[in-house]
Design an enzyme around this catalytic site. Structure first.
Site, PDB file in Angstrom:
ATOM      1  N   HIS A  74     -10.584   0.473 -30.295  1.00  0.00           N
ATOM      2  CA  HIS A  74      -9.349   0.412 -30.729  1.00  0.00           C
ATOM      3  C   HIS A  74      -9.284  -1.071 -31.622  1.00  0.00           C
ATOM      4  O   HIS A  74      -8.937  -1.196 -32.667  1.00  0.00           O
ATOM      5  CB  HIS A  74      -8.096   0.422 -29.839  1.00  0.00           C
ATOM      6  CG  HIS A  74      -6.827   0.155 -30.395  1.00  0.00           C
ATOM      7  ND1 HIS A  74      -5.652   0.447 -29.647  1.00  0.00           N
ATOM      8  CD2 HIS A  74      -6.245  -0.369 -31.664  1.00  0.00           C
ATOM      9  CE1 HIS A  74      -4.629   0.207 -30.413  1.00  0.00           C
ATOM     10  NE2 HIS A  74      -4.973  -0.223 -31.634  1.00  0.00           N
ATOM     11  N   GLU A 134      -6.709  -3.856 -38.309  1.00  0.00           N
ATOM     12  CA  GLU A 134      -7.307  -4.793 -37.375  1.00  0.00           C
ATOM     13  C   GLU A 134      -7.872  -6.203 -37.828  1.00  0.00           C
ATOM     14  O   GLU A 134      -7.765  -7.084 -37.160  1.00  0.00           O
ATOM     15  CB  GLU A 134      -8.480  -3.964 -36.674  1.00  0.00           C
ATOM     16  CG  GLU A 134      -8.149  -2.743 -35.917  1.00  0.00           C
ATOM     17  CD  GLU A 134      -6.817  -3.107 -34.697  1.00  0.00           C
ATOM     18  OE1 GLU A 134      -7.423  -3.868 -34.067  1.00  0.00           O
ATOM     19  OE2 GLU A 134      -5.826  -2.301 -34.633  1.00  0.00           O
ATOM     20  N   HIS A 138      -5.822  -9.111 -36.397  1.00  0.00           N
ATOM     21  CA  HIS A 138      -6.819  -9.909 -35.230  1.00  0.00           C
ATOM     22  C   HIS A 138      -7.977 -10.507 -35.905  1.00  0.00           C
ATOM     23  O   HIS A 138      -8.536 -11.639 -35.143  1.00  0.00           O
ATOM     24  CB  HIS A 138      -7.200  -8.689 -34.225  1.00  0.00           C
ATOM     25  CG  HIS A 138      -5.991  -7.922 -33.764  1.00  0.00           C
ATOM     26  ND1 HIS A 138      -5.123  -8.393 -32.829  1.00  0.00           N
ATOM     27  CD2 HIS A 138      -5.530  -6.639 -33.738  1.00  0.00           C
ATOM     28  CE1 HIS A 138      -4.276  -7.564 -32.352  1.00  0.00           C
ATOM     29  NE2 HIS A 138      -4.435  -6.453 -33.105  1.00  0.00           N
TER      30      HIS A 138
END
Ligand SMILES: *[C@@H]1O[C@H](CO)[C@@H](O)[C@H](O)[C@H]1NC(C)=O
Length: 251
Positions: A74, A134, A138
């Site tokens: 993930h 992502e 992040h």
């Protein structure tokens, strides 16, 4: 892999570093504290240790996606040292790329692994959007990957290092194998306690295990980071969400 260990002081560090992206080992070492450790007094500057220094490797178990004997990714999420999230907009507006699918195609071996181990549960046509999210939310928050931290940055090296590191961690903390070693295999139901203990006894720290209803969903493993790129597992700061038995379906 090209290698530059000269600036590293001990063989032990060199042998750990050998598994990680070379460009990260080549930089910052001379201006960083010895054994810089994120979220500690030896963290050093933002190129020595991630400032959002509690990183979470999040692997998921999604039926229909990825190899039948592998968890898939993930994300790799840098949280603040007190366990807080970094926010939806990420940490660097100048690196909010919109086309991660084509950027990652610039590195074919990495792209291949992304398709295998980092599929979107919405299907392959959503992979690019998933990876873009992502990275933007992040990846841009891993301070050690900022272009100014590289001695000779080449475009998208930060992106390749971010996803490459995450995939190496996935392989190192291969949950399917870890669980299999404790006789926990797909197709069965296992107590939340047995499931979590199997991971804890292999990794050495407490994971966070999440469920959707009684189905296994994700396993989170937390890390601090030593010397820019050595991921050191630490106990979860969050509670698991599964109770009773966990259904671990075949896929
Ligand atoms: C491709 O990505 C991997 C993983 O991060 C990295 O080790 C390698 O150097 C990259 N290759 C190129 C040509 O950038």
């Amino acid at each position: 892999m090209k290698v530059s260990f000269i600036s590293l002081s001990t063989l032990a560090i060199a042998s750990i570093a050998s598994a990680l992206p070379t460009s990260l080992t080549a930089r910052a070492a001379d201006s960083c504290p010895a054994n810089a450790l994120s979220c500690s007094s030896t963290a050093g500057g933002s190129c020595c240790s991630p400032t959002n220094g509690l990183l979470i490797l999040v692997q998921q178990w999604v039926q229909g996606f990825g190899p039948s004997t592998s968890f898939t990714m993930h994300g790799l999420w840098p949280d603040t040292c007190s366990g807080g999230q970094t926010g939806n907009n990420g940490c660097d507006p100048s690196r909010q790329y919109t086309n991660l699918d084509s950027i990652l195609q610039g590195n074919s071996s990495l792209y291949n692994d992304m398709e295998t181990y980092w599929p979107s549960y919405k299907g392959a046509s959503n992979n690019g959007d998933f990876w873009t999210h992502e990275w933007g939310k992040h990846g841009t928050c891993v301070s050690t990957l900022a272009p100014q931290c590289y001695t000779s940055y080449t475009k998208y090296e930060d992106v390749y290092d971010y996803f490459g590191t995450a995939l190496e961690l996935r392989q190192k903390y291969d949950l399917y194998s870890i669980l299999k070693g404790a006789n926990i295999t797909p197709g069965g139901s296992y107590s939340a306690n047995d499931f979590e203990s199997a991971i804890q006894s292999s990794v050495g720290v407490k994971p966070k295990v999440t469920c959707s209803g009684s189905d296994l969903e994700e396993v989170w493993i937390y890390f601090n980071v030593k010397n820019t790129n050595q991921y050191v597992p630490v106990d979860s700061v969050d509670s698991s969400t599964c109770s009773g038995d966990i259904n671990y379906p075949t896929k």
